[in-house]
Design a protein around this motif. Structure first.
Motif, short mmCIF file in Angstrom:
data_model
loop_
_atom_site.label_atom_id
_atom_site.label_comp_id
_atom_site.label_asym_id
_atom_site.label_seq_id
_atom_site.Cartn_x
_atom_site.Cartn_y
_atom_site.Cartn_z
N ARG A 123 -46.86 19.38 112.24
CA ARG A 123 -47.25 18.22 113.05
C ARG A 123 -46.76 18.30 114.50
O ARG A 123 -47.17 17.51 115.34
CB ARG A 123 -46.79 16.93 112.40
CG ARG A 123 -45.29 16.77 112.37
CD ARG A 123 -44.91 15.52 111.62
NE ARG A 123 -43.49 15.24 111.76
CZ ARG A 123 -42.82 14.42 111.00
NH1 ARG A 123 -43.44 13.78 110.03
NH2 ARG A 123 -41.55 14.22 111.21
N PHE A 124 -45.88 19.26 114.80
CA PHE A 124 -45.40 19.44 116.17
C PHE A 124 -46.11 20.59 116.87
O PHE A 124 -45.74 20.97 117.98
CB PHE A 124 -43.88 19.68 116.17
CG PHE A 124 -43.12 18.47 115.70
CD1 PHE A 124 -42.93 17.38 116.54
CD2 PHE A 124 -42.63 18.40 114.42
CE1 PHE A 124 -42.25 16.25 116.11
CE2 PHE A 124 -41.94 17.29 113.97
CZ PHE A 124 -41.75 16.21 114.82
N GLY A 125 -47.13 21.17 116.22
CA GLY A 125 -47.89 22.25 116.82
C GLY A 125 -47.28 23.64 116.65
O GLY A 125 -47.69 24.58 117.31
N VAL A 126 -46.28 23.77 115.76
CA VAL A 126 -45.63 25.06 115.54
C VAL A 126 -46.30 25.78 114.38
O VAL A 126 -46.42 25.23 113.29
CB VAL A 126 -44.12 24.87 115.25
CG1 VAL A 126 -43.46 26.19 114.93
CG2 VAL A 126 -43.45 24.20 116.44
N PRO A 127 -46.75 27.02 114.60
CA PRO A 127 -47.37 27.79 113.52
C PRO A 127 -46.33 28.41 112.59
O PRO A 127 -45.33 28.95 113.05
CB PRO A 127 -48.17 28.87 114.25
CG PRO A 127 -47.56 28.99 115.59
CD PRO A 127 -46.87 27.69 115.90
N TRP A 128 -46.58 28.33 111.28
CA TRP A 128 -45.69 28.84 110.25
C TRP A 128 -46.44 29.77 109.31
O TRP A 128 -47.61 29.56 109.02
CB TRP A 128 -45.12 27.70 109.41
CG TRP A 128 -44.14 26.85 110.14
CD1 TRP A 128 -44.42 25.79 110.97
CD2 TRP A 128 -42.73 26.97 110.13
NE1 TRP A 128 -43.28 25.25 111.45
CE2 TRP A 128 -42.22 25.97 110.96
CE3 TRP A 128 -41.84 27.84 109.50
CZ2 TRP A 128 -40.86 25.79 111.17
CZ3 TRP A 128 -40.49 27.66 109.71
CH2 TRP A 128 -40.01 26.65 110.54
N MET A 129 -45.74 30.77 108.82
CA MET A 129 -46.22 31.62 107.72
C MET A 129 -45.18 31.51 106.60
O MET A 129 -43.99 31.71 106.85
CB MET A 129 -46.31 33.08 108.17
CG MET A 129 -47.33 33.29 109.27
SD MET A 129 -47.37 34.97 110.01
CE MET A 129 -46.51 36.00 108.90
N VAL A 130 -45.64 31.18 105.41
CA VAL A 130 -44.75 31.14 104.26
C VAL A 130 -45.22 32.21 103.29
O VAL A 130 -46.39 32.21 102.88
CB VAL A 130 -44.76 29.74 103.59
CG1 VAL A 130 -43.91 29.75 102.32
CG2 VAL A 130 -44.26 28.68 104.57
N ALA A 131 -44.33 33.14 102.98
CA ALA A 131 -44.66 34.26 102.10
C ALA A 131 -43.72 34.27 100.91
O ALA A 131 -42.50 34.25 101.08
CB ALA A 131 -44.55 35.58 102.86
#
Length: 137
Positions: A123-131
């Protein structure tokens, strides 16, 4: 001290809220320094975060700050924060909270190479990858 690699995120005035949000997800100790602590206390943006650091009991480190006063905040598309491991339940819980009120780019699901991967923008515009990898024996 060992060398550590961690993301450092820039925000447009909501660094405190963002880092507190991440603390709710990952736990740990959160420290802030404001621009006022290192400059004029009455300057524009003096109450903004000059440096914030979250350190978790698991060894995760996340740093962030509001862009300096007078500097434009331009959300980047050239980074992502990667969260990976073999703790299926823990990582799925992080995914659920990170993707809530955000945008799912790639659903968290098994990929052709065998691991589970999801990509989202919080919601803050930060891209995440969860592996989520298979436990190694």
């Amino acid at each position: 001290m060992a060398v550590r690699l961690n993301p450092y995120l820039s925000f447009a005035g909501d660094a405190r809220q963002a880092l507190e949000f991440y603390q709710e997800i990952f736990g740990g100790t959160l420290r802030f320094s404001t621009y006022a602590e290192f400059g004029p206390p009455d300057a524009p943006g003096a109450d903004r975060i000059m440096h914030g650091m979250l350190e978790t009991p698991d060894g995760l480190v996340l740093m962030g700050a509001d862009v300096p006063p007078g500097t434009d905040h331009i959300p980047g598309n050239n980074f992502a924060v990667s969260l990976s491991g073999d703790d299926d339940a823990g990582l799925r819980g992080c995914w659920q909270r990170l993707s809530a009120d955000g945008e799912v780019v790639v659903p968290l699901e098994k990929q052709v190479w065998g691991d589970v991967l999801g990509m989202c923008t919080d919601r803050f515009g930060v891209p995440w990858m969860v592996a989520i990898g298979r436990p190694r024996s």
